[in-house]
Write a protein that holds these residues in place. Sequence first.
Motif, PDB file in Angstrom:
ATOM      1  N   SER A 121       0.829  -1.199   0.000  1.00 37.26           N
ATOM      2  CA  SER A 121       0.000   0.000   0.000  1.00 37.26           C
ATOM      3  C   SER A 121       0.863   1.249   0.000  1.00 37.26           C
ATOM      4  N   ALA A 122       0.302   2.336  -0.517  1.00 34.75           N
ATOM      5  CA  ALA A 122       1.018   3.614  -0.490  1.00 34.75           C
ATOM      6  C   ALA A 122       1.277   4.068   0.937  1.00 34.75           C
ATOM      7  N   VAL A 123       0.429   3.611   1.867  1.00 35.82           N
ATOM      8  CA  VAL A 123       0.616   3.966   3.275  1.00 35.82           C
ATOM      9  C   VAL A 123       1.936   3.429   3.796  1.00 35.82           C
ATOM     10  N   ASP A 124       2.348   2.267   3.256  1.00 32.65           N
ATOM     11  CA  ASP A 124       3.560   1.602   3.740  1.00 32.65           C
ATOM     12  C   ASP A 124       4.841   2.176   3.144  1.00 32.65           C
ATOM     13  N   LEU A 125       4.717   3.025   2.130  1.00 35.41           N
ATOM     14  CA  LEU A 125       5.911   3.559   1.479  1.00 35.41           C
ATOM     15  C   LEU A 125       6.616   4.576   2.368  1.00 35.41           C
ATOM     16  N   PRO A 126       7.939   4.510   2.475  1.00 37.98           N
ATOM     17  CA  PRO A 126       8.676   5.565   3.187  1.00 37.98           C
ATOM     18  C   PRO A 126       8.472   6.908   2.495  1.00 37.98           C
ATOM     19  N   ASP A 127       8.582   7.982   3.243  1.00 35.94           N
ATOM     20  CA  ASP A 127       8.350   9.321   2.684  1.00 35.94           C
ATOM     21  C   ASP A 127       9.209   9.607   1.456  1.00 35.94           C
ATOM     22  N   PRO A 128      10.521   9.236   1.447  1.00 34.17           N
ATOM     23  CA  PRO A 128      11.332   9.525   0.248  1.00 34.17           C
ATOM     24  C   PRO A 128      10.818   8.809  -0.998  1.00 34.17           C
ATOM     25  N   VAL A 129      10.345   7.567  -0.824  1.00 38.10           N
ATOM     26  CA  VAL A 129       9.824   6.825  -1.978  1.00 38.10           C
ATOM     27  C   VAL A 129       8.497   7.432  -2.433  1.00 38.10           C
ATOM     28  N   ARG A 130       7.671   7.796  -1.459  1.00 35.26           N
ATOM     29  CA  ARG A 130       6.390   8.418  -1.798  1.00 35.26           C
ATOM     30  C   ARG A 130       6.609   9.734  -2.549  1.00 35.26           C
ATOM     31  N   GLN A 131       7.589  10.522  -2.110  1.00 36.67           N
ATOM     32  CA  GLN A 131       7.883  11.783  -2.785  1.00 36.67           C
ATOM     33  C   GLN A 131       8.436  11.542  -4.180  1.00 36.67           C
TER      34      GLN A 131
END
Length: 253
Positions: free
Chosen positions: A156-166
């Motif tokens: 899930s996108a919730v599980d992505l670390p902030d750098p990966v999400r960005q």
Amino acid sequence: MRTLPAGEVLRLWDECRDASPQARALALAATADDDTGRAVPPAERPIGRITAQLLRLRDALAGPRMTATVGCPGCRGTVEFQATTEALLALEDKIVDFPPPLLHGGYEVVWRCLSYEDLRAVAELPEADDPDKGALLLLQRCLLSLRQEEHPQTSSAVDLPDPVRQALTDAMSSADPLADLLVDLRCPDCELAFTADLDVAAFVWAELEARGRQLLLDVDALARSYGWSESEVLALSEPRRASYLRIVTGELP
């Protein structure tokens, strides 16, 4: 695209006035869609593809130059800016319909561009929801698959670390530069520099609505003077209709 006939303007105005912003944008864009045989439905195409169609419609309605105003967030003054449909449509060539996977921080993310179907899903969230929930929902909807060897349960996108999400957010912006048009502005009164959003769909709708209201006034004036029906007035070319209106108002002897 061809110039939009007067009758088509009124038809669109009637059909779209009570529609949601997402449904309205799709209906307006369909008018400028020269390729109706595509396998992907309009609501599932990248947002930028729909924006490009809206820009073509705006060009047919009122020409290439677009002038808009926004309120300064500092002094509340009015800031005017201009853009051209030609310059914005040049960005269409940069849209990547099938973007490659994102490899970042040990993650492999297979994703797609945002669509109007995604915007519609976010618009249906309860108004009391956290605004960040909408942004997260958009990311989640665009995730096709997610792989990370050390964390195989991540899905899930919730599980992505902030750098990966960005990094994913940045990749989505690069793949569809027409999805979210931002304009850098400076207020002439207080000198505040700020960024404004150019909502092409709202801009085109405002143009079409103004055009529709003017057409009704034209029909009313000519029907009263000559007894013509609405269809007869709308069948006139714009120059011919304008000439009759100048006669009615006494501007043309």
